[in-house]
Write an enzyme that holds these catalytic residues in place. Structure first.
Site, PDB file in Angstrom:
ATOM      1  N   TYR A  11       1.455  34.644 -83.779  1.00 27.32           N
ATOM      2  CA  TYR A  11       2.380  35.759 -84.025  1.00 27.32           C
ATOM      3  C   TYR A  11       2.594  36.002 -85.512  1.00 27.32           C
ATOM      4  O   TYR A  11       2.255  37.077 -86.047  1.00 27.32           O
ATOM      5  CB  TYR A  11       3.697  35.444 -83.327  1.00 27.32           C
ATOM      6  CG  TYR A  11       4.876  36.327 -83.692  1.00 27.32           C
ATOM      7  CD1 TYR A  11       4.761  37.710 -83.724  1.00 27.32           C
ATOM      8  CD2 TYR A  11       6.116  35.754 -83.979  1.00 27.32           C
ATOM      9  CE1 TYR A  11       5.853  38.511 -84.039  1.00 27.32           C
ATOM     10  CE2 TYR A  11       7.217  36.541 -84.283  1.00 27.32           C
ATOM     11  CZ  TYR A  11       7.073  37.921 -84.320  1.00 27.32           C
ATOM     12  OH  TYR A  11       8.158  38.702 -84.634  1.00 27.32           O
ATOM     13  N   SER A  34      -5.354  27.825 -79.433  1.00 32.27           N
ATOM     14  CA  SER A  34      -4.578  27.062 -78.451  1.00 32.27           C
ATOM     15  C   SER A  34      -3.283  27.783 -78.087  1.00 32.27           C
ATOM     16  O   SER A  34      -2.833  27.715 -76.940  1.00 32.27           O
ATOM     17  CB  SER A  34      -4.263  25.663 -78.989  1.00 32.27           C
ATOM     18  OG  SER A  34      -3.492  25.744 -80.183  1.00 32.27           O
ATOM     19  N   THR A  35      -2.705  28.474 -79.037  1.00 32.24           N
ATOM     20  CA  THR A  35      -1.503  29.278 -78.765  1.00 32.24           C
ATOM     21  C   THR A  35      -1.649  30.708 -79.265  1.00 32.24           C
ATOM     22  O   THR A  35      -0.863  31.567 -78.885  1.00 32.24           O
ATOM     23  CB  THR A  35      -0.257  28.646 -79.423  1.00 32.24           C
ATOM     24  OG1 THR A  35      -0.471  28.520 -80.831  1.00 32.24           O
ATOM     25  CG2 THR A  35       0.036  27.279 -78.833  1.00 32.24           C
ATOM     26  N   TYR A 139       9.584  17.994 -85.337  1.00 26.69           N
ATOM     27  CA  TYR A 139       9.009  19.233 -85.864  1.00 26.69           C
ATOM     28  C   TYR A 139       9.508  19.487 -87.286  1.00 26.69           C
ATOM     29  O   TYR A 139       8.716  19.676 -88.224  1.00 26.69           O
ATOM     30  CB  TYR A 139       9.356  20.408 -84.953  1.00 26.69           C
ATOM     31  CG  TYR A 139       9.100  21.755 -85.589  1.00 26.69           C
ATOM     32  CD1 TYR A 139       7.819  22.124 -85.996  1.00 26.69           C
ATOM     33  CD2 TYR A 139      10.139  22.666 -85.795  1.00 26.69           C
ATOM     34  CE1 TYR A 139       7.580  23.358 -86.593  1.00 26.69           C
ATOM     35  CE2 TYR A 139       9.903  23.900 -86.386  1.00 26.69           C
ATOM     36  CZ  TYR A 139       8.635  24.246 -86.787  1.00 26.69           C
ATOM     37  OH  TYR A 139       8.406  25.455 -87.378  1.00 26.69           O
ATOM     38  N   PHE A 167      13.860  31.452 -91.053  1.00 22.94           N
ATOM     39  CA  PHE A 167      14.934  31.319 -90.075  1.00 22.94           C
ATOM     40  C   PHE A 167      14.409  31.942 -88.770  1.00 22.94           C
ATOM     41  O   PHE A 167      13.293  31.616 -88.373  1.00 22.94           O
ATOM     42  CB  PHE A 167      16.230  31.894 -90.641  1.00 22.94           C
ATOM     43  CG  PHE A 167      16.877  30.916 -91.609  1.00 22.94           C
ATOM     44  CD1 PHE A 167      18.078  30.302 -91.308  1.00 22.94           C
ATOM     45  CD2 PHE A 167      16.235  30.558 -92.800  1.00 22.94           C
ATOM     46  CE1 PHE A 167      18.643  29.369 -92.177  1.00 22.94           C
ATOM     47  CE2 PHE A 167      16.784  29.625 -93.670  1.00 22.94           C
ATOM     48  CZ  PHE A 167      17.990  29.031 -93.353  1.00 22.94           C
ATOM     49  N   ASN A 168      15.104  32.804 -88.088  1.00 21.63           N
ATOM     50  CA  ASN A 168      14.600  33.307 -86.799  1.00 21.63           C
ATOM     51  C   ASN A 168      13.759  34.562 -87.004  1.00 21.63           C
ATOM     52  O   ASN A 168      14.298  35.632 -87.272  1.00 21.63           O
ATOM     53  CB  ASN A 168      15.764  33.590 -85.847  1.00 21.63           C
ATOM     54  CG  ASN A 168      16.387  32.315 -85.309  1.00 21.63           C
ATOM     55  OD1 ASN A 168      16.711  31.411 -86.080  1.00 21.63           O
ATOM     56  ND2 ASN A 168      16.543  32.231 -84.014  1.00 21.63           N
ATOM     57  N   LEU A 186      14.577  33.678 -78.435  1.00 22.40           N
ATOM     58  CA  LEU A 186      15.568  34.399 -77.640  1.00 22.40           C
ATOM     59  C   LEU A 186      15.180  35.841 -77.344  1.00 22.40           C
ATOM     60  O   LEU A 186      15.210  36.270 -76.179  1.00 22.40           O
ATOM     61  CB  LEU A 186      16.933  34.363 -78.340  1.00 22.40           C
ATOM     62  CG  LEU A 186      18.063  35.135 -77.638  1.00 22.40           C
ATOM     63  CD1 LEU A 186      18.337  34.572 -76.258  1.00 22.40           C
ATOM     64  CD2 LEU A 186      19.326  35.120 -78.504  1.00 22.40           C
ATOM     65  N   PHE A 204      23.111  29.043 -73.554  1.00 21.51           N
ATOM     66  CA  PHE A 204      23.326  27.601 -73.605  1.00 21.51           C
ATOM     67  C   PHE A 204      24.637  27.286 -74.324  1.00 21.51           C
ATOM     68  O   PHE A 204      24.684  26.964 -75.504  1.00 21.51           O
ATOM     69  CB  PHE A 204      22.130  26.921 -74.264  1.00 21.51           C
ATOM     70  CG  PHE A 204      20.874  27.065 -73.469  1.00 21.51           C
ATOM     71  CD1 PHE A 204      20.683  26.324 -72.312  1.00 21.51           C
ATOM     72  CD2 PHE A 204      19.888  27.974 -73.843  1.00 21.51           C
ATOM     73  CE1 PHE A 204      19.531  26.467 -71.547  1.00 21.51           C
ATOM     74  CE2 PHE A 204      18.736  28.130 -73.092  1.00 21.51           C
ATOM     75  CZ  PHE A 204      18.561  27.377 -71.943  1.00 21.51           C
TER      76      PHE A 204
END
Length: 329
Positions: A11, A34-35, A139, A167-168, A186, A204
């Site tokens: 990505y 692989s991903t 990680y 960050f995200n 998310l 969560f």
């Protein structure tokens, strides 16, 4: 510059490869798929299927490369807790092999894909680069270990390097977006509910010390993140290893993200509260003042609606392609 982009079918790597090409660079992608997805590799890039630990030296030996942008890594926090040995081998071990290959072939320019997970659970926000690093999972620990290794290579061998601590990351860049078999982020998970691939999304914990009881995160648009890589690569200096945070400086709660996804998609998106996950901090927000001051980086796509809309456009496209493929069968 002639660049090797490891993990360039993933990505983040594929979007950055595309933006590097648009900036005028010659890109070779090395990825084991692989991903990642072969279809995500830019058409203008040279593609080599292989492993960093086994094939980077051979690729670098075949051409006069000017630099490396290193994304290839294992990156699932939960998995790293279960099989840490794979993370130390595939993240740290492979990167050391890459660094040695770069040194052997005189490639002295590096941008490394690091992570906010190097900070662990911060004592305060926003997080600045001089705050203590205390990873809470293998990680994050492997990424921090690589940062230390890069610093030593810069000091001893004149490597010009930058580590970018994300960050995200979210959103999409046209036809390139998040498309993984194992999804943990998310926004794409919520959009999968809207697309009908999941029945509901789980929150969560709803008793966190935040504005609405759900965790708060800093989201950075993938296009802004990619542009930071170009700036870093083009300004690296011999013997120096710079570390920068990449975030928007704002935080959105899980509930706010879900609500925005409802608005953008027009889908009710059922949500259910589940127990907290161990190791989740309540709030993670970056300070990106350092990279803005030193490199002039200014994220331009910081509002949540833009991020979610771009991600939804990509997710919808994937859904249409899958539906068309089923009809053909």
């Amino acid at each position: 510059m002639k660049l090797l982009v490891t993990g360039g079918a993933g990505y983040v790597g594929s979007v950055c490869a595309q933006v590097l090409i648009e900036a005028g660079h010659d890109v070779t992608v090395l990825d084991n798929l692989s991903t990642g997805n072969r279809s995500a590799v830019p058409a203008e890039a040279t593609f080599v299927e292989g492993e960093v630990a086994e094939d980077a030296e051979k690729v670098l030996a075949e051409g006069d490369f000017d630099g490396v942008v290193h994304f290839a890594a294992r990156s699932l926090v939960g998995e790293s807790m279960e099989v840490p040995e794979q993370y130390w081998r595939d993240n740290v071990g492979a990167t050391l092999t890459l660094l040695e290959a770069m040194r052997a072939h005189g490639v002295r320019n590096l941008v490394f894909s690091s992570t906010a997970a190097t900070y662990g659970e911060p004592e305060q926000v926003p997080i600045t680069e001089d705050m203590p690093t205390a990873p809470t999972n293998p990680y994050g620990a492997t990424k921090l270990a690589i940062d230390y290794a890069i610093t030593s290579y810069a000091q001893a061998h004149g490597l010009a390097a930058t580590s970018l601590r994300y960050f995200n990351v979210a959103g999409a860049y046209g036809p390139i977006g998040e498309n993984r078999e194992v999804e943990t982020h998310l926004i794409p998970l919520v959009l999968q509910v809207a697309l009908g691939h999941r029945d509901k999304i789980f929150l969560f914990g709803d008793d966190w010390p935040t504005k609405d009881g759900t965790p708060v995160r800093d989201y950075i648009h993938i296009r802004d993140l990619a542009e930071a890589h170009v700036l870093a690569l083009e300004s690296n200096e011999s013997g120096a290893h710079r570390i920068y945070n990449l975030g928007s400086g704002d935080g959105y709660s899980v509930r706010e993200v879900i609500e925005m996804c409802r608005e953008v998609t027009g889908h009710p998106i059922p949500a259910e509260v589940a127990p907290r996950r161990a190791g989740d901090p309540a709030t993670l927000i970056a300070s990106s003042e350092k990279i803005t001051a030193e490199l002039g980086w200014n994220p331009r796509h910081t509002d949540l609606e833009t991020i979610v809309t771009d991600a939804w456009n990509f997710t919808s496209l994937l859904g249409e392609q899958a539906h068309s493929a089923q009809r053909v069968r």
